[in-house]
Write an enzyme that holds these catalytic residues in place. Structure first.
Site, mmCIF file in Angstrom:
data_model
loop_
_atom_site.group_PDB
_atom_site.id
_atom_site.type_symbol
_atom_site.label_atom_id
_atom_site.label_comp_id
_atom_site.label_asym_id
_atom_site.label_seq_id
_atom_site.Cartn_x
_atom_site.Cartn_y
_atom_site.Cartn_z
ATOM 1 N N LYS A 176 77.137 -14.409 1.763
ATOM 2 C CA LYS A 176 77.972 -13.819 2.825
ATOM 3 C C LYS A 176 78.907 -14.883 3.379
ATOM 4 O O LYS A 176 78.455 -15.957 3.794
ATOM 5 C CB LYS A 176 77.105 -13.279 3.956
ATOM 6 C CG LYS A 176 77.936 -12.640 5.083
ATOM 7 C CD LYS A 176 77.054 -11.994 6.121
ATOM 8 C CE LYS A 176 76.665 -12.931 7.218
ATOM 9 N NZ LYS A 176 77.543 -12.921 8.382
ATOM 10 N N ASP A 210 82.318 -10.792 5.417
ATOM 11 C CA ASP A 210 81.951 -10.151 6.689
ATOM 12 C C ASP A 210 82.949 -10.541 7.773
ATOM 13 O O ASP A 210 82.694 -11.433 8.571
ATOM 14 C CB ASP A 210 80.521 -10.578 7.059
ATOM 15 C CG ASP A 210 80.037 -9.923 8.333
ATOM 16 O OD1 ASP A 210 80.560 -8.851 8.696
ATOM 17 O OD2 ASP A 210 79.130 -10.480 8.973
ATOM 18 N N LYS A 261 84.518 -8.008 9.655
ATOM 19 C CA LYS A 261 84.461 -6.903 10.651
ATOM 20 C C LYS A 261 85.853 -6.452 11.062
ATOM 21 O O LYS A 261 86.208 -6.463 12.252
ATOM 22 C CB LYS A 261 83.650 -7.342 11.878
ATOM 23 C CG LYS A 261 82.211 -7.731 11.555
ATOM 24 C CD LYS A 261 81.438 -8.130 12.800
ATOM 25 C CE LYS A 261 79.996 -8.478 12.518
ATOM 26 N NZ LYS A 261 79.787 -9.657 11.661
ATOM 27 N N ASP A 305 91.549 -2.908 13.156
ATOM 28 C CA ASP A 305 92.989 -3.042 13.402
ATOM 29 C C ASP A 305 93.625 -1.706 13.036
ATOM 30 O O ASP A 305 92.896 -0.745 12.722
ATOM 31 C CB ASP A 305 93.533 -4.209 12.533
ATOM 32 C CG ASP A 305 94.771 -4.870 13.131
ATOM 33 O OD1 ASP A 305 95.614 -4.134 13.698
ATOM 34 O OD2 ASP A 305 94.903 -6.105 13.031
ATOM 35 N N PRO A 307 95.295 1.189 10.759
ATOM 36 C CA PRO A 307 94.907 1.507 9.369
ATOM 37 C C PRO A 307 95.674 0.734 8.310
ATOM 38 O O PRO A 307 95.077 0.219 7.353
ATOM 39 C CB PRO A 307 95.190 3.021 9.277
ATOM 40 C CG PRO A 307 95.022 3.516 10.687
ATOM 41 C CD PRO A 307 95.525 2.401 11.573
ATOM 42 N N THR A 341 74.966 -6.345 17.746
ATOM 43 C CA THR A 341 73.636 -6.590 18.341
ATOM 44 C C THR A 341 73.719 -7.480 19.582
ATOM 45 O O THR A 341 72.742 -7.612 20.304
ATOM 46 C CB THR A 341 72.682 -7.218 17.302
ATOM 47 O OG1 THR A 341 73.379 -8.244 16.624
ATOM 48 C CG2 THR A 341 72.191 -6.200 16.318
ATOM 49 N N ARG A 391 69.548 -18.839 8.543
ATOM 50 C CA ARG A 391 68.786 -20.050 8.857
ATOM 51 C C ARG A 391 67.460 -20.205 8.112
ATOM 52 O O ARG A 391 67.109 -21.343 7.740
ATOM 53 C CB ARG A 391 68.605 -20.150 10.371
ATOM 54 C CG ARG A 391 69.921 -20.553 11.044
ATOM 55 C CD ARG A 391 69.930 -20.253 12.504
ATOM 56 N NE ARG A 391 69.984 -18.823 12.763
ATOM 57 C CZ ARG A 391 70.051 -18.280 13.970
ATOM 58 N NH1 ARG A 391 70.066 -19.048 15.030
ATOM 59 N NH2 ARG A 391 70.122 -16.975 14.109
HETATM 60 O O1 C5P Z 1 70.486 -17.278 10.538
HETATM 61 P P1 C5P Z 1 70.247 -15.807 10.524
HETATM 62 O O2 C5P Z 1 69.293 -15.338 9.438
HETATM 63 O O3 C5P Z 1 69.885 -15.258 11.888
HETATM 64 O O4 C5P Z 1 71.669 -15.226 10.138
HETATM 65 C C1 C5P Z 1 71.982 -13.855 10.182
HETATM 66 C C2 C5P Z 1 73.393 -13.618 9.744
HETATM 67 O O5 C5P Z 1 73.706 -12.253 9.945
HETATM 68 C C3 C5P Z 1 74.446 -14.413 10.496
HETATM 69 O O6 C5P Z 1 75.507 -14.699 9.584
HETATM 70 C C4 C5P Z 1 74.915 -13.467 11.567
HETATM 71 O O7 C5P Z 1 76.246 -13.689 11.962
HETATM 72 C C5 C5P Z 1 74.805 -12.129 10.829
HETATM 73 N N1 C5P Z 1 74.673 -10.948 11.673
HETATM 74 C C6 C5P Z 1 73.665 -10.825 12.616
HETATM 75 N N2 C5P Z 1 73.581 -9.695 13.385
HETATM 76 C C7 C5P Z 1 74.466 -8.708 13.211
HETATM 77 C C8 C5P Z 1 75.471 -8.807 12.244
HETATM 78 C C9 C5P Z 1 75.536 -9.962 11.478
HETATM 79 O O8 C5P Z 1 72.832 -11.704 12.759
HETATM 80 N N3 C5P Z 1 74.348 -7.605 13.917
#
Ligand code: C5P
Length: 230
Positions: A30, A57, A59, A62, A64, A113, A206
């Site tokens: 990603k 990713d 997101k 804007d 269309p 989130t 992570r």
């Molecule tokens: O390090 P970790 O496993 O928490 O990373 C999760 C990834 O998913 C990050 O790149 C974060 O930006 C992305 N993400 C998220 N929650 C979302 C959408 C994307 O944690 N709702």
């Protein structure tokens, strides 16, 4: 079975490539806004050339015409999956889907989130909104516009699964095993629980990036039921 998508939340292309050298085979990766802003299209091209399916990713939200142009550019780069924001509206999502053709899976971000009910309510000018109902409503919009699925937290998998057609993409971040640090994620699930609930792509940052042995961390996810990368 779900694919593991390694979130390349790293400060440079050099560090991203160094990490990927330590992993077996060619997992999904990603690329988000930070790495894309630093390294841009050349990084995406080299990931595709190395054989990684790329999830871009950014997101998009804007008008269309602009989003359709960005989707076409992603498609030309060989990206396999990309995100648009469902709050961009039906016409924006339809324009994006048309631009994606059959090669690029487009998934919709519903409610970020980082929102709670109060902060989301003040954005949309309503009090007492249920975030779960909003996620369901925006997933309906994504399906009506022809997107291939949505991104959601582990807590929302069963809600979106009830709405999405068979074969849709359910892309889920917040994946942690019992021994992983949760960090800033609030709603987490293990790879096996998210897969059992219906996730198709597990976005993992992570737990792999900060592992002493990233390949072993990836192997642990595969042992929990995720697909082995080809
Ligand atoms: O390090 P970790 O496993 O928490 O990373 C999760 C990834 O998913 C990050 O790149 C974060 O930006 C992305 N993400 C998220 N929650 C979302 C959408 C994307 O944690 N709702």
């Amino acid at each position: 079975m779900a694919e593991v998508v390694v979130a390349l939340d790293l400060p440079s292309a050099v560090e991203a490539m160094r990490l990927l050298e330590r992993l077996p085979a060619k997992p999904w990766v990603k690329v988000g806004s930070i790495l894309m802003t630093r390294e841009g299209a050349p990084l995406v091209r080299s990931l595709v050339e190395r054989g990684h399916p790329v999830f871009l990713d950014l997101k998009w939200h804007d008008i269309p015409n602009t989003v359709a142009g960005a989707v076409r550019a992603a498609r030309e780069l060989g990206v396999s999956m990309a995100t648009v924001h469902t709050l961009g509206g039906r016409r924006m999502m339809e324009a994006a889907r048309e631009a994606a053709g059959g090669d690029l899976a487009l998934v919709g971000v519903t409610v970020l989130t980082s929102h709670d009910e109060g902060s989301y309510g003040s954005v949309v000018g309503r009090e007492g909104v249920s975030l779960e109902e909003e996620v369901a409503r925006l997933t309906d919009e994504a399906v009506a516009a022809g997107l291939t699925g949505v991104v959601c937290s582990p807590a929302e998998i069963s809600t979106v699964r009830r709405i999405l057609p068979e074969g849709a993409n359910v892309v889920v971040p917040g994946i942690r095993s019992a021994s992983d640090a949760v960090g800033d994620q609030v709603r987490v699930a293990s790879a096996s629980a998210a897969t059992a609930a219906g996730a198709t792509h597990l976005v993992v940052g992570r737990p792999i990036l900060q592992a002493a042995d990233p390949a072993a961390a990836l192997a642990g996810l595969i042992a929990e039921g995720a697909c082995a990368p080809s």
